[in-house]
Design a protein around this motif. Structure first.
Motif, short mmCIF file in Angstrom:
data_model
loop_
_atom_site.label_atom_id
_atom_site.label_comp_id
_atom_site.label_asym_id
_atom_site.label_seq_id
_atom_site.Cartn_x
_atom_site.Cartn_y
_atom_site.Cartn_z
N ARG A 1 1.02 -1.10 -0.27
CA ARG A 1 -0.05 -0.22 0.07
C ARG A 1 0.81 1.07 -0.36
NH1 ARG A 1 -2.63 -1.09 4.65
NH2 ARG A 1 -4.34 -1.95 3.66
N LEU A 2 1.74 0.84 0.90
CA LEU A 2 2.47 2.27 0.69
C LEU A 2 3.19 2.82 -0.90
CD1 LEU A 2 4.21 2.23 4.54
CD2 LEU A 2 2.63 4.06 3.35
N THR A 3 3.93 1.22 -0.60
CA THR A 3 4.94 1.86 -2.14
C THR A 3 4.14 2.48 -3.42
OG1 THR A 3 5.66 -0.51 -1.85
CG2 THR A 3 5.96 -0.14 -3.98
N VAL A 4 3.14 2.32 -3.58
CA VAL A 4 2.24 2.89 -4.47
C VAL A 4 1.35 4.09 -3.37
CG1 VAL A 4 -0.35 2.52 -5.23
CG2 VAL A 4 0.88 0.91 -4.96
N GLU B 1 3.46 6.16 -1.30
CA GLU B 1 4.33 7.03 -2.02
C GLU B 1 5.50 6.73 -3.00
OE1 GLU B 1 6.57 6.76 1.71
OE2 GLU B 1 4.82 6.60 3.33
N GLY B 2 4.70 6.38 -4.28
CA GLY B 2 5.33 6.32 -5.53
C GLY B 2 7.19 5.63 -5.10
N ARG B 3 7.43 4.70 -4.26
CA ARG B 3 9.10 4.24 -4.63
C ARG B 3 8.41 2.90 -3.90
NH1 ARG B 3 11.35 7.03 1.11
NH2 ARG B 3 12.76 5.96 1.20
N GLY B 4 9.62 2.35 -3.70
CA GLY B 4 9.94 0.30 -2.89
C GLY B 4 9.99 0.72 -1.46
N ILE B 5 9.35 -0.13 -0.82
CA ILE B 5 8.53 -0.40 0.38
C ILE B 5 8.91 -1.23 0.57
CG2 ILE B 5 7.96 0.83 2.61
CD1 ILE B 5 7.48 2.92 1.33
N TYR B 6 9.01 -2.14 1.90
CA TYR B 6 9.29 -3.49 1.80
C TYR B 6 9.33 -4.05 3.31
CZ TYR B 6 11.82 -2.86 -2.75
OH TYR B 6 11.39 -2.52 -4.06
N TRP B 7 8.81 -5.19 3.10
CA TRP B 7 9.19 -5.85 4.71
C TRP B 7 10.29 -6.91 5.16
CZ3 TRP B 7 6.78 -4.67 9.19
CH2 TRP B 7 7.09 -5.71 10.47
N ARG C 1 12.33 -9.41 6.41
CA ARG C 1 12.24 -10.33 8.09
C ARG C 1 13.43 -10.33 8.65
NH1 ARG C 1 11.43 -15.14 2.93
NH2 ARG C 1 13.43 -14.25 2.88
N SER C 2 14.61 -10.05 8.25
CA SER C 2 15.27 -10.00 9.28
C SER C 2 15.05 -9.09 10.45
CB SER C 2 16.88 -9.72 8.68
OG SER C 2 16.70 -8.61 8.24
N ARG C 3 14.91 -7.86 9.98
CA ARG C 3 14.28 -6.67 11.18
C ARG C 3 12.93 -6.87 11.87
NH1 ARG C 3 17.46 -2.01 7.22
NH2 ARG C 3 16.86 -3.21 5.64
N ASN C 4 12.69 -6.81 11.00
CA ASN C 4 10.63 -7.62 10.93
C ASN C 4 9.89 -5.99 11.49
OD1 ASN C 4 9.19 -9.46 11.47
ND2 ASN C 4 8.86 -8.97 13.87
N ARG C 5 10.29 -5.18 10.28
CA ARG C 5 9.38 -3.79 10.66
C ARG C 5 9.90 -3.53 8.67
NH1 ARG C 5 13.45 0.03 9.10
NH2 ARG C 5 15.46 -0.05 9.20
N LEU C 6 8.93 -2.77 9.17
CA LEU C 6 9.06 -1.47 7.57
C LEU C 6 10.39 -1.47 7.14
CD1 LEU C 6 5.98 0.38 6.79
CD2 LEU C 6 6.86 -2.08 5.48
#
Lengths: 132, 132
Positions: free
Chosen positions: A41-44, A46-52, A54-59
């Motif tokens: 949702r945030l990627t769309v 904010e128009g930028r690549g935003i991931y989850w 898995r190692s840091r357990n955060r956006l």
């Protein structure tokens, strides 16, 4: 705004899908990371690549430390609705934490070794100098 | 032959990694499937895309029914060693079971709908006519 497009994605048992980032001009695969609903949702939004992460357990807003933001050009979904493909402009020309353009810098050679074939563009210690 | 290159891959808890198939000329992403150790080994041995079908729970030689074999040109591993990238020649020009070149035929449009933008190249009923 309807969230139907988010619900149409087939999130795995952990609520994630793989997300591929591809250079919008060269077509090179830059990296693969994971997204949850919020990251997509945030990627769309904010128009930028935003991931989850898995190692840091955060956006993880790609580029938040390095400045190597991925500007979103287009986002696609595959037939099974369980992988997303981002067409991006990779600011700084470096997607990998090793300082290379792409995370896929190793090729299986004839000797059956994963051979590093791509050069480091910039020393990671410089990229992440502000990290600590 | 040493199996070190197989062991260097970071298989997930199910013994799998995502595998991206990319057209070796156009750079288009054709599909994403999964591989286990055997699938990766056979892909390299036979020089064609061979995956692990999670739905059928068996090895899947891409093209075994459709004839749409993926001839392997190169295989890469990412920095985390948990995704492989295949550069392939897609015989028949169709990777997707829907009869399209690529499985990524839907784009998120301005209305937040996954809009189908790529045409069906060939009727899947024709492709899989010999299936039953």
């Amino acid at each position: 705004m309807s969230e139907q497009w988010i619900e149409q994605v087939k999130w795995d048992e952990k609520g994630l899908v793989p997300a591929i980032a591809q250079d919008h001009i060269s077509g090179r695969i830059l990296m693969v990371a994971w997204m949850n609903e919020e990251a997509l949702r945030l990627t769309v939004e904010e128009g930028r690549g935003i991931y989850w992460s898995r190692s840091r357990n955060r956006l993880w807003r790609k580029g938040e430390e390095s400045g190597h933001v991925q500007k979103l050009h287009e986002i696609r979904l595959d037939c099974d609705a369980d992988v997303v493909l981002l067409s991006v402009e990779q600011l700084g020309g470096i997607a990998c934490h090793t300082g290379r353009e792409s995370c896929f810098y190793r090729v299986l050679n004839d000797k059956h070794e994963w051979e590093t074939v791509d050069e480091v563009q910039r020393d990671p210690n410089q990229i992440y100098a502000n990290k600590d």
